[in-house]
Design a protein around this motif. Structure first.
Motif: not given
Length: 116
Positions: A17, A19, A21, A80, A82
């Motif tokens: 994964s 993330r 921003s 964001y 994800q």
């Protein structure tokens, strides 16, 4: 001056994964529809997620639905992305986009590579 600054890209193995921003400035963030686009090597820039200005609704194409989640914090002027269960085909430069009644803006992009 409107600025969108992405961060969080990197290189990860398949299945992991990341993330991303995007920090916005110079615009009225709470009334701006925010999106993430992706441009893979030798490919066109495609939409991967979009969220309404109040954050109550989101859209995903089939290629990422169920794996990617877009969210926003209007108090922090930040959106964001994800990204879960990443695949090699998710590799590319990810761009933040903001759209409002009289215009739009793009960030400079952050690179994501999914490779073992």
């Amino acid at each position: 001056q409107v600025q969108l600054v992405e961060s969080g890209g990197g290189t990860v193995p398949p299945g992991e994964s990341l993330r991303l921003s995007c920090l916005a400035s110079g615009l009225t963030f709470r009334t701006t529809v925010m999106s993430w686009f992706r441009q893979g090597p030798g490919k066109e820039r495609d939409l991967v997620a979009r969220i309404t200005s109040d954050g109550t609704d989101a859209y995903y194409p089939a290629s990422v639905r169920g794996r990617f989640i877009i969210s926003r914090d209007n108090a922090k002027n930040t959106v964001y992305l994800q990204m879960n269960s990443l695949r090699p085909e998710d590799t590319g430069v990810y761009y933040c986009n903001g759209q409002w009644i009289r215009g739009e803006a793009w960030g400079q992009g952050t690179s994501v590579t999914v490779s073992s």
